[in-house]
Write a protein that holds these residues in place. Structure first.
Motif, mmCIF file in Angstrom:
data_model
loop_
_atom_site.group_PDB
_atom_site.id
_atom_site.type_symbol
_atom_site.label_atom_id
_atom_site.label_comp_id
_atom_site.label_asym_id
_atom_site.label_seq_id
_atom_site.Cartn_x
_atom_site.Cartn_y
_atom_site.Cartn_z
ATOM 1 N N PHE A 196 0.848 -1.181 0.000
ATOM 2 C CA PHE A 196 0.000 0.000 0.000
ATOM 3 C C PHE A 196 0.885 1.232 0.000
ATOM 4 O O PHE A 196 1.774 1.380 0.854
ATOM 5 C CB PHE A 196 -0.905 -0.008 1.226
ATOM 6 N N ILE A 197 0.675 2.140 -0.947
ATOM 7 C CA ILE A 197 1.465 3.364 -1.063
ATOM 8 C C ILE A 197 0.639 4.556 -0.594
ATOM 9 O O ILE A 197 -0.526 4.709 -0.972
ATOM 10 C CB ILE A 197 1.956 3.552 -2.505
ATOM 11 N N PHE A 198 1.282 5.397 0.220
ATOM 12 C CA PHE A 198 0.582 6.504 0.869
ATOM 13 C C PHE A 198 1.596 7.607 1.147
ATOM 14 O O PHE A 198 2.780 7.323 1.382
ATOM 15 C CB PHE A 198 -0.022 5.996 2.190
ATOM 16 N N PRO A 199 1.196 8.878 1.110
ATOM 17 C CA PRO A 199 2.149 9.955 1.430
ATOM 18 C C PRO A 199 2.742 9.794 2.826
ATOM 19 O O PRO A 199 2.050 9.369 3.760
ATOM 20 C CB PRO A 199 1.300 11.221 1.345
ATOM 21 N N THR A 200 4.005 10.139 2.972
ATOM 22 C CA THR A 200 4.626 10.147 4.290
ATOM 23 C C THR A 200 4.049 11.269 5.140
ATOM 24 O O THR A 200 3.890 11.135 6.360
ATOM 25 C CB THR A 200 6.146 10.336 4.164
ATOM 26 N N HIS A 201 3.724 12.360 4.498
ATOM 27 C CA HIS A 201 3.159 13.538 5.153
ATOM 28 C C HIS A 201 2.482 14.351 4.050
ATOM 29 O O HIS A 201 2.905 14.269 2.892
ATOM 30 C CB HIS A 201 4.264 14.359 5.840
ATOM 31 N N PRO A 202 1.454 15.108 4.354
ATOM 32 C CA PRO A 202 0.809 15.873 3.278
ATOM 33 C C PRO A 202 1.671 16.973 2.688
ATOM 34 O O PRO A 202 1.414 17.430 1.572
ATOM 35 C CB PRO A 202 -0.439 16.457 3.954
ATOM 36 N N GLU A 203 2.700 17.399 3.418
ATOM 37 C CA GLU A 203 3.576 18.470 2.954
ATOM 38 C C GLU A 203 4.995 17.955 2.753
ATOM 39 O O GLU A 203 5.370 16.923 3.319
ATOM 40 C CB GLU A 203 3.611 19.607 3.976
ATOM 41 N N PRO A 204 5.804 18.665 1.957
ATOM 42 C CA PRO A 204 7.230 18.345 1.895
ATOM 43 C C PRO A 204 7.858 18.560 3.271
ATOM 44 O O PRO A 204 7.169 18.929 4.224
ATOM 45 C CB PRO A 204 7.776 19.341 0.865
ATOM 46 N N ALA A 205 9.164 18.348 3.374
ATOM 47 C CA ALA A 205 9.854 18.491 4.657
ATOM 48 C C ALA A 205 9.442 19.781 5.360
ATOM 49 O O ALA A 205 9.464 20.857 4.773
ATOM 50 C CB ALA A 205 11.364 18.481 4.422
ATOM 51 N N ILE A 206 9.037 19.651 6.603
ATOM 52 C CA ILE A 206 8.482 20.792 7.338
ATOM 53 C C ILE A 206 9.433 21.249 8.435
ATOM 54 O O ILE A 206 10.352 20.529 8.826
ATOM 55 C CB ILE A 206 7.118 20.430 7.962
ATOM 56 N N LYS A 207 9.190 22.445 8.944
ATOM 57 C CA LYS A 207 10.030 22.984 9.995
ATOM 58 C C LYS A 207 9.804 22.238 11.302
ATOM 59 O O LYS A 207 8.701 21.791 11.607
ATOM 60 C CB LYS A 207 9.752 24.477 10.178
ATOM 61 N N HIS A 208 10.861 22.120 12.067
ATOM 62 C CA HIS A 208 10.815 21.440 13.357
ATOM 63 C C HIS A 208 9.728 22.058 14.243
ATOM 64 O O HIS A 208 9.609 23.272 14.345
ATOM 65 C CB HIS A 208 12.178 21.565 14.042
ATOM 66 N N MET A 209 8.930 21.174 14.871
ATOM 67 C CA MET A 209 7.866 21.547 15.808
ATOM 68 C C MET A 209 6.610 22.100 15.143
ATOM 69 O O MET A 209 5.611 22.345 15.819
ATOM 70 C CB MET A 209 8.361 22.574 16.846
ATOM 71 N N SER A 210 6.629 22.304 13.826
ATOM 72 C CA SER A 210 5.467 22.913 13.179
ATOM 73 C C SER A 210 4.262 21.983 13.133
ATOM 74 O O SER A 210 3.140 22.441 12.909
ATOM 75 C CB SER A 210 5.815 23.396 11.771
ATOM 76 N N THR A 211 4.451 20.691 13.351
ATOM 77 C CA THR A 211 3.309 19.771 13.351
ATOM 78 C C THR A 211 2.370 20.036 14.522
ATOM 79 O O THR A 211 1.205 19.635 14.482
ATOM 80 C CB THR A 211 3.770 18.299 13.405
ATOM 81 N N ILE A 212 2.859 20.706 15.557
ATOM 82 C CA ILE A 212 1.998 21.006 16.704
ATOM 83 C C ILE A 212 0.831 21.895 16.273
ATOM 84 O O ILE A 212 -0.279 21.804 16.805
ATOM 85 C CB ILE A 212 2.816 21.673 17.823
#
Length: 287
Positions: free
Chosen positions: A202-218
């Motif tokens: 099964f293939i799925f995105p690792t994350h909806p965005e490209p590499a993101i800034k540290h802590m921004s997932t909060i």
């Protein structure tokens, strides 16, 4: 990076400590720059469990592997998946069809839309051993701990405190709300297992965005469901880079399969590394 089938690698002594009935929510695996190093490293880490990998010396016949995929989780509240990542998935599918005649099929798991809440409730029903102040906190405790963090008086990370706040503020596992998401998670696990069988990935995105800034997932907390959904499913996952986007940021996908089919996810990742170049340095000073 490989997130192996739960139970393959001994997690004794790791944090947080899961109860035996929910240990499938946690797994440890190797992180390497090149996909060719994943299997040798994993064999070392699994030790006596190596027979469970079902590895064959002559490798995996990729023409017999079926590929199912989703381009996004379907939750309108989450960040839209980057067009670069969607195009990357389509490049992968096109390559596998042209080279191996691979069967590919777009699918939709309803549970993925609610994956964040499903994961939260699977965590809420576990017996996790974490620091006393961060476990089973009351709503008042949550507020006090967050205030202490911003006054630089807390011994906990902001990530832990935010997740702890979510756990404390949502209705209990025994509520109708909680029971709903536990049920959806179990149904999703069975649906996933039935569809993929013994020869599917099964293939799925690792994350909806490209590499993101540290802590921004909060600030976009539920986006983490793109990875935590596989903790709930309890399946092996190999993450695979697909180069850089137009802004020079790394993008990638996840390749998942049913438990103990780790060899399939790694074999597909190795093929994609050959086809698309694998890891690419995002900077002239990183090599």
């Amino acid at each position: 990076m490989v997130y192996p089938s739960p139970g393959l690698v001994n997690i004794e002594g790791t944090f947080p400590v899961m109860g035996p009935d929910m240990s499938h929510l946690q797994s440890l695996g190797p992180m390497t720059r090149y996909a060719s190093d994943l299997l040798p490293m994993l064999k070392v880490m699994v030790g006596p469990n190596v027979r469970k990998l079902k590895h064959e010396d002559n490798g995996v016949d990729l023409s017999k592997v079926k590929i199912y995929y989703m381009e996004e989780n379907g939750n309108p509240l989450d960040t839209n998946v980057s067009p670069d990542i969607k195009r990357g998935i389509q490049r992968v599918l096109s390559h596998m069809r042209q080279k191996y005649g691979t069967y590919t099929r777009k699918v939709h798991f309803d549970g993925f839309r609610d994956a964040f809440l499903i994961w939260v409730y699977f965590i809420k029903q576990t017996k996790i051993s974490i620091p006393e102040k961060a476990a089973n906190s009351s709503r008042l405790d949550v507020i006090i701990d967050l205030i202490k963090y911003f006054l630089n008086l807390s011994v906990y990370t902001l990530n832990l405190l935010v997740i702890n706040a979510v756990l404390a503020l949502l209705p209990s596992v025994d509520s109708e709300f909680g029971k709903k998401y536990i049920r959806l998670g179990r149904e999703m696990k069975q649906e996933f297992k039935t569809l993929l069988g013994s020869d599917g990935v099964f293939i799925f995105p690792t994350h909806p965005e490209p590499a993101i800034k540290h802590m921004s997932t909060i600030l976009k907390l539920s986006n983490v469901s793109y990875t935590t959904v596989f903790n709930v499913l309890g399946v092996p996952v190999t993450t695979c880079p697909l180069g850089l986007n137009k802004d020079g940021l790394p993008i990638g996908i996840q390749i998942a399969s049913n438990p103990f089919n780790d060899r399939l996810t790694i074999a597909v990742a190795q093929e994609l590394e050959k086809a698309f170049g694998g890891w690419v340095s995002p900077s002239k000073i990183v090599c």
